[in-house]
Motif scaffolding. Structure first.
Motif, PDB file in Angstrom:
ATOM      1  N   VAL A 167      66.560  39.345  80.106  1.00  0.00           N
ATOM      2  CA  VAL A 167      66.267  37.987  78.061  1.00  0.00           C
ATOM      3  C   VAL A 167      65.304  37.537  79.061  1.00  0.00           C
ATOM      4  O   VAL A 167      65.087  36.229  80.295  1.00  0.00           O
ATOM      5  N   LEU A 168      63.883  37.369  78.700  1.00  0.00           N
ATOM      6  CA  LEU A 168      62.757  36.518  78.475  1.00  0.00           C
ATOM      7  C   LEU A 168      62.912  34.720  77.762  1.00  0.00           C
ATOM      8  O   LEU A 168      61.563  34.108  78.159  1.00  0.00           O
ATOM      9  N   ASP A 169      63.640  34.568  77.375  1.00  0.00           N
ATOM     10  CA  ASP A 169      63.404  33.551  76.428  1.00  0.00           C
ATOM     11  C   ASP A 169      62.722  31.820  77.101  1.00  0.00           C
ATOM     12  O   ASP A 169      62.522  31.522  76.853  1.00  0.00           O
ATOM     13  N   ALA A 170      63.793  32.125  78.503  1.00  0.00           N
ATOM     14  CA  ALA A 170      63.741  31.168  78.736  1.00  0.00           C
ATOM     15  C   ALA A 170      62.587  30.995  79.906  1.00  0.00           C
ATOM     16  O   ALA A 170      62.399  29.736  80.642  1.00  0.00           O
ATOM     17  N   TRP A 171      62.054  31.821  80.025  1.00  0.00           N
ATOM     18  CA  TRP A 171      60.898  31.880  80.826  1.00  0.00           C
ATOM     19  C   TRP A 171      59.457  31.475  80.501  1.00  0.00           C
ATOM     20  O   TRP A 171      59.072  31.786  79.274  1.00  0.00           O
ATOM     21  N   ASP A 172      58.870  30.792  80.730  1.00  0.00           N
ATOM     22  CA  ASP A 172      57.485  30.376  80.474  1.00  0.00           C
ATOM     23  C   ASP A 172      56.421  31.064  80.711  1.00  0.00           C
ATOM     24  O   ASP A 172      56.422  32.691  81.060  1.00  0.00           O
ATOM     25  N   ASP A 173      55.328  31.578  79.870  1.00  0.00           N
ATOM     26  CA  ASP A 173      54.415  32.357  79.775  1.00  0.00           C
ATOM     27  C   ASP A 173      54.171  33.044  81.014  1.00  0.00           C
ATOM     28  O   ASP A 173      53.629  33.918  80.803  1.00  0.00           O
TER      29      ASP A 173
ATOM     30  N   ILE B 227      56.290  35.705  82.629  1.00  0.00           N
ATOM     31  CA  ILE B 227      56.316  36.578  82.097  1.00  0.00           C
ATOM     32  C   ILE B 227      55.094  37.599  81.926  1.00  0.00           C
ATOM     33  O   ILE B 227      55.455  38.849  82.112  1.00  0.00           O
TER      34      ILE B 227
ATOM     35  N   ARG C  70      52.410  33.606  73.285  1.00  0.00           N
ATOM     36  CA  ARG C  70      53.732  33.935  73.400  1.00  0.00           C
ATOM     37  C   ARG C  70      53.979  35.415  72.725  1.00  0.00           C
ATOM     38  O   ARG C  70      55.087  36.040  73.663  1.00  0.00           O
ATOM     39  N   SER C  71      53.812  35.166  71.315  1.00  0.00           N
ATOM     40  CA  SER C  71      54.546  36.627  70.857  1.00  0.00           C
ATOM     41  C   SER C  71      54.107  37.489  70.991  1.00  0.00           C
ATOM     42  O   SER C  71      54.864  39.031  70.965  1.00  0.00           O
TER      43      SER C  71
ATOM     44  N   LEU D  45      55.799  38.796  74.013  1.00  0.00           N
ATOM     45  CA  LEU D  45      57.359  39.485  73.749  1.00  0.00           C
ATOM     46  C   LEU D  45      57.237  40.194  72.991  1.00  0.00           C
ATOM     47  O   LEU D  45      58.070  41.444  72.816  1.00  0.00           O
TER      48      LEU D  45
END
Length: 506
Positions: free
Chosen positions: A348-354, A357, A328-329, A332
């Motif tokens: 903003v991608l924080d709430a998306w699953d891998d 993304i 995930r890192s 991002l």
């Protein structure tokens, strides 16, 4: 609505009835305007390179030329030169016989400075038994204009721009076609070969081929390069139907449907046929004589070097995204790099699953790419660079024409009028994906970015449908970067008097 004869007419062009009905619907509904975030500026969509960057990217490009990459210089050259001489056509039809307007006085007062002067002088002697000085001395200025524009003279009113005499050297006179051959030898020369492709009209194909046959070896010998020169024509299947003021199909006097060329956006089909890694795109009239070519060549190499550098980075990201073990890192991190290097805003991608993304980033990165040189706005007519808000909460960089701006939106109009930079049609394009496969460029056209213009035929008003422009909506879904380049690299010839500018005096 359509007869069997109509269907046969469409079929002969490679167009089906469904396409025509879709075009008719577009006349009814019009085209939506894009949502503009801002005009692009330095630091906000436009890169300004340092001297070190310039040298770095030139070096990148020179190394790229040493590899087995396929490079093509693509020159839209199908336009006739008639618009260059609009004022002279008007002078011929005017009630007065001697130059009255500033344009007319400038043209005739500086006529010796045009590269075509000697050719024109000869036809005036042949057709009128007097040279140019003699004709002007007895107020026969219109005869000079007729000999320049008419079929019995130089026929410049009918010839394409690419075949007019633009630049006079001490030992030579060059057309734009020849100047583009020289340019190709200087920055698109791969291991001794330069590939150049001209898009031409059917009526001019033969005379372009004749000029190439006459001049190719001369330029090749001078620059020690072998040329691979090709031509293509705008495809009949890209023509669009015209309608009357009631949006009904416009018919010719013989009852046939009127189809018109769809504008330069139709050339995306021709570009799509280029089996090349990198393609330079530059208009036929935007050239300079040899004494000014150094800056043009320098910045062509700069933007090409930037393109292949960004392509390498994008390809690394795509390979990483194709890995099953990507964290995930890392995802991002790629997103952050895209926002930084590609100057695009992402949601903003924080709430998306891998998985979401990964798919999103792959979709954004796996696209054709282009770097567009832009110059400071000095009031030239045409499009400019903008930041556009997309429906998926991202932004993209686009070149917009005035016809794509919602004139009822004062903010958008102000952005367009006060934009700091201008699009000189100075593009370098990457057409292949990470696996070396050619993108289908037609998949990346935004069909909603065409526009409708008002024309006339046989004294009747009609409406014409223009396809999404080649560097506008036809490349809407490409990865795009804007780079500031010097104004000296932009020297178009819109009227014949533009040839009197210092930049076109060899």
């Amino acid at each position: 609505m359509f007869t069997e004869k109509d269907i046969r007419q469409m079929s002969a062009k490679g167009i089906n009835e469904a396409q025509v009905r879709q075009q008719l619907q577009q006349f009814e509904t019009g085209f939506p305007y894009l949502k503009i975030a801002s005009a692009a500026s330095v630091g906000n969509g436009i890169m300004r390179l340092s001297d070190d960057d310039v040298e770095k990217y030139i070096d990148v490009w020179n190394k790229y030329l040493d590899k087995d990459n396929d490079i093509v210089k693509f020159v839209p050259a199908s336009g006739a030169a008639s618009r260059m001489f609009k004022e002279l056509f008007a002078f011929i039809d005017a009630e007065y016989d001697t130059p009255q307007t500033d344009f007319e006085k400038t043209f005739f007062g500086n006529i010796r400075r045009f590269a075509f002067y000697d050719e024109l002088n000869k036809v005036c002697l042949s057709n009128c038994d007097q040279d140019i000085d003699g004709l002007m001395g007895c107020n026969r200025h219109k005869d000079i204009a007729r000999n320049l524009l008419g079929a019995d003279g130089l026929n410049y009113g009918k010839l394409p721009k690419g075949l007019l005499s633009f630049h006079k050297y001490s030992d030579d006179i060059r057309t734009p076609l020849e100047e583009h051959l020289v340019e190709g030898a200087l920055y698109a020369n791969t291991k001794g070969q330069a590939k150049i492709h001209f898009t031409v009209s059917n009526e001019h194909n033969g005379i372009f081929a004749e000029k190439v046959k006459e001049k190719q070896s001369v330029v090749a010998d001078r620059y020690g390069v072998a040329f691979d020169i090709s031509f293509s024509e705008q495809k009949p299947s890209t023509d669009t139907i015209a309608v009357d003021t009631d949006n009904k199909p416009f018919r010719n006097a013989d009852g046939s449907l009127l189809f018109r060329p769809g504008g330069h956006g139709a050339l995306i089909e021709n570009l799509n046929d280029m089996d090349a890694d990198i393609v330079f795109v530059k208009n036929i009239d935007n050239i300079v004589p040899d004494r000014l070519k150094d800056e043009t060549v320098k910045y062509k190499k700069v933007i090409a070097g930037l393109l292949v550098s960004i392509q390498e980075k994008v390809f690394r990201h795509i390979k990483q995204l194709n890995s099953e073990n990507i964290s995930r890192s890392q995802l991002l991190g790629i997103a952050a790099d895209m926002q930084d290097c590609l100057m695009m805003k992402l949601p903003v991608l924080d709430a998306w699953d891998d998985s979401k993304i990964k798919d999103f980033l792959k979709d954004k990165l796996n696209r054709p790419m282009r770097v567009c040189g832009v110059v400071k706005n000095v009031g030239e007519p045409g499009g400019g660079p903008f930041v556009i808000e997309e429906k998926d909460n991202t932004t993209s960089l686009q070149i917009l024409e005035s016809s794509q701006i919602d004139k009822s939106n004062e903010r958008y109009v102000r952005m367009f009028n006060e934009g700091t930079h201008f699009n000189p049609v100075d593009l370098v394009c990457a057409l292949k994906d990470v696996e070396g496969k050619h993108f289908n460029l037609l998949d990346y056209v935004d069909p909603t970015t065409g526009f409708i213009s008002v024309k006339s035929k046989d004294g009747k008003e009609l409406k014409a449908l223009e396809l999404p422009g080649l560097w506008n909506g036809a490349m809407s879904k490409w990865i795009t970067l804007f780079v500031e380049v010097p104004l000296i690299t932009f020297n178009p010839v819109k009227t014949v008097n533009d040839l009197l500018r210092n930049e076109h005096q060899a």
